[in-house]
Motif scaffolding. Structure first.
Motif, PDB file in Angstrom:
ATOM      1  N   ALA A 171     -78.335   8.324 -54.134  1.00 39.89           N
ATOM      2  CA  ALA A 171     -77.567   7.586 -55.139  1.00 39.89           C
ATOM      3  C   ALA A 171     -78.494   6.898 -56.135  1.00 39.89           C
ATOM      4  CB  ALA A 171     -76.665   6.562 -54.457  1.00 39.89           C
ATOM      5  N   VAL A 172     -79.600   6.346 -55.637  1.00 38.89           N
ATOM      6  CA  VAL A 172     -80.575   5.722 -56.538  1.00 38.89           C
ATOM      7  C   VAL A 172     -81.167   6.772 -57.474  1.00 38.89           C
ATOM      8  CG1 VAL A 172     -82.773   4.494 -56.651  1.00 38.89           C
ATOM      9  CG2 VAL A 172     -81.094   3.877 -54.903  1.00 38.89           C
ATOM     10  N   ALA A 173     -81.436   7.973 -56.922  1.00 38.12           N
ATOM     11  CA  ALA A 173     -81.956   9.056 -57.767  1.00 38.12           C
ATOM     12  C   ALA A 173     -80.898   9.509 -58.774  1.00 38.12           C
ATOM     13  CB  ALA A 173     -82.391  10.232 -56.896  1.00 38.12           C
ATOM     14  N   GLY A 174     -79.628   9.566 -58.325  1.00 39.10           N
ATOM     15  CA  GLY A 174     -78.556   9.946 -59.242  1.00 39.10           C
ATOM     16  C   GLY A 174     -78.361   8.930 -60.351  1.00 39.10           C
ATOM     17  N   ALA A 175     -78.747   7.691 -60.080  1.00 37.32           N
ATOM     18  CA  ALA A 175     -78.624   6.657 -61.105  1.00 37.32           C
ATOM     19  C   ALA A 175     -79.541   6.945 -62.298  1.00 37.32           C
ATOM     20  CB  ALA A 175     -78.961   5.287 -60.514  1.00 37.32           C
ATOM     21  N   LEU A 188     -67.377   2.972 -66.690  1.00 35.45           N
ATOM     22  CA  LEU A 188     -67.648   4.409 -66.776  1.00 35.45           C
ATOM     23  C   LEU A 188     -68.870   4.833 -65.956  1.00 35.45           C
ATOM     24  CD1 LEU A 188     -66.816   5.292 -70.504  1.00 35.45           C
ATOM     25  CD2 LEU A 188     -65.385   5.486 -68.471  1.00 35.45           C
ATOM     26  N   PRO A 189     -70.001   4.112 -66.020  1.00 36.85           N
ATOM     27  CA  PRO A 189     -71.138   4.511 -65.163  1.00 36.85           C
ATOM     28  C   PRO A 189     -70.802   4.477 -63.678  1.00 36.85           C
ATOM     29  CG  PRO A 189     -71.875   3.007 -66.872  1.00 36.85           C
ATOM     30  CD  PRO A 189     -70.396   3.031 -66.945  1.00 36.85           C
ATOM     31  N   VAL A 190     -70.062   3.479 -63.217  1.00 41.30           N
ATOM     32  CA  VAL A 190     -69.719   3.388 -61.791  1.00 41.30           C
ATOM     33  C   VAL A 190     -68.811   4.542 -61.391  1.00 41.30           C
ATOM     34  CG1 VAL A 190     -68.370   2.055 -60.127  1.00 41.30           C
ATOM     35  CG2 VAL A 190     -70.082   0.919 -61.531  1.00 41.30           C
ATOM     36  N   ILE A 191     -67.817   4.852 -62.206  1.00 39.84           N
ATOM     37  CA  ILE A 191     -66.924   5.979 -61.895  1.00 39.84           C
ATOM     38  C   ILE A 191     -67.713   7.281 -61.848  1.00 39.84           C
ATOM     39  CG2 ILE A 191     -64.991   7.348 -62.746  1.00 39.84           C
ATOM     40  CD1 ILE A 191     -63.781   4.802 -63.869  1.00 39.84           C
ATOM     41  N   SER A 192     -68.606   7.470 -62.811  1.00 40.73           N
ATOM     42  CA  SER A 192     -69.397   8.694 -62.872  1.00 40.73           C
ATOM     43  C   SER A 192     -70.278   8.861 -61.634  1.00 40.73           C
ATOM     44  CB  SER A 192     -70.272   8.687 -64.137  1.00 40.73           C
ATOM     45  OG  SER A 192     -71.102   9.822 -64.178  1.00 40.73           O
ATOM     46  N   LEU A 193     -70.919   7.773 -61.206  1.00 45.38           N
ATOM     47  CA  LEU A 193     -71.817   7.856 -60.050  1.00 45.38           C
ATOM     48  C   LEU A 193     -71.049   7.967 -58.740  1.00 45.38           C
ATOM     49  CD1 LEU A 193     -74.753   7.796 -59.063  1.00 45.38           C
ATOM     50  CD2 LEU A 193     -74.604   5.298 -59.016  1.00 45.38           C
ATOM     51  N   SER A 194     -69.887   7.354 -58.669  1.00 45.07           N
ATOM     52  CA  SER A 194     -69.157   7.319 -57.397  1.00 45.07           C
ATOM     53  C   SER A 194     -68.361   8.587 -57.128  1.00 45.07           C
ATOM     54  CB  SER A 194     -68.216   6.113 -57.367  1.00 45.07           C
ATOM     55  OG  SER A 194     -67.221   6.226 -58.356  1.00 45.07           O
ATOM     56  N   MET A 195     -68.043   9.369 -58.152  1.00 41.18           N
ATOM     57  CA  MET A 195     -67.143  10.506 -57.979  1.00 41.18           C
ATOM     58  C   MET A 195     -67.673  11.524 -56.981  1.00 41.18           C
ATOM     59  SD  MET A 195     -65.449  11.367 -61.688  1.00 41.18           S
ATOM     60  CE  MET A 195     -64.796  12.908 -61.054  1.00 41.18           C
TER      61      MET A 195
END
Length: 325
Positions: A260-264, A193-200
């Motif tokens: 992406a790091v900030a979005g994490a 779920l975290p990977v899908i959320s960040l990658s979308m």
């Protein structure tokens, strides 16, 4: 210029850039309102003015800003990132503990976004008036507009509460102490779920970029020439056009790695993922300046490394691009 010389020159420039970032970050955080000594005193339940002054002296806050900056830069050059004020632990140790978790989240998310986004963009450009293109365009608009924390919460509601397929938080099941292959499976299960959320959001951007670039490339002269020679359409698209179409996507991915790091930070907060993002969130809440400076330094180093790799990848994807000044 050969690869070794190119990497050395970019690494040298990267070191100078990191030094500038360290100095700038220090002055920006020093200019922030409030006093660390007062915050520490409040966390301890209160203190007298003499005790607050003692805290300031112990932390070196009684010296001038330039003197503090020189002391900090000297320690950083020696590999000492200082002591966390909130965790009362080494900043370097805290970051080293959490950094693999963040990379485990960001790298798969960016890889999925680049590969799948490019594929969707290329396929939609190949059939620009079909239903597939309309679906990709709609997905791109929705994915680009949806904030990463909102999509994360929607995924939690749907796939962790309504349909409990995936866990809601953490890296491991509560009360479980797995090892070996069982630990890998649990981490992978919690990571979905975290990977899908960040990658979308990035997948949507890369598909739009790849589609626009592919449409432009397919209309170029050399593609028309390749078709006139009788080459198969798949060879024209994937052998001649794709390499040029993917270059802007690679550029965008390199530029957005820091984003992406900030979005994490948001994703790790939503899913309680124990990475640098969660650590940064706690550091900001508790005004832990040494920890914030250490996190900013590590983020800068990661961005410099990724940009060097992107420049090198350019020459691999397109031999016409030389690794020169």
């Amino acid at each position: 210029m050969n690869s070794a010389g190119f990497v050395f020159r970019r690494a040298r420039d990267g070191v100078l850039l990191i030094i500038a970032v360290v100095v700038l970050n220090f002055f920006l955080l020093s200019a922030a309102p409030g006093d660390i000594a007062d915050v520490l005193a409040m966390q301890a339940g209160g203190a007298t003015s003499e005790q607050v002054e003692g805290i300031r002296k112990e932390l070196g806050l009684d010296k001038g800003v330039f003197s503090q900056m020189i002391t900090y830069v000297t320690k950083v050059a020696q590999g000492d990132l200082g002591q966390s004020l909130f965790y009362n632990d080494s900043v370097a140790g805290l970051i080293a503990e959490r950094l693999p978790n963040t990379l485990l989240l960001v790298l798969p998310a960016m890889t999925i976004a680049v590969v799948l986004g490019t594929l969707l963009g290329v396929l939609s450009a190949y059939r620009p008036r079909g239903l597939f293109n309309m679906g990709v365009t709609l997905f791109s608009l929705v994915g680009f507009a949806a904030p990463v924390f909102w999509s994360g919460m929607v995924l939690l509601i749907v796939f962790a509460y309504w349909f409990p397929i995936f866990p809601a938080s953490g890296m491991y099941d509560i009360g479980a102490y797995p090892s070996g292959f069982d630990a890998v499976l649990q981490v992978a299960h919690h990571l979905v779920l975290p990977v899908i959320s960040l990658s979308m959001v990035y997948l949507a951007q890369y598909s739009r970029q790849a589609r626009a670039t592919m449409l432009d490339v397919l209309g170029s002269d050399y593609v028309r020439t390749a078709r006139a020679k009788g080459l198969r359409e798949k060879a024209v698209v994937y052998k001649h056009a794709l390499k040029n179409a993917v270059l802007p996507v690679v550029t965008l991915a390199g530029l957005q790695f820091s984003h992406a790091v900030a979005g994490a930070v948001l994703v790790e907060t939503v899913f309680n993922w124990p990475g640098l993002g969660r650590l940064a969130f706690d550091a900001v809440l508790n005004r832990d300046f040494p920890l914030m400076l250490g996190l900013l330094l590590v983020s800068s180093v990661l961005v410099v490394i990724v940009n060097i790799l992107v420049d090198w990848l350019y020459s691999v994807l397109d031999p016409r691009i030389k690794m020169e000044g």
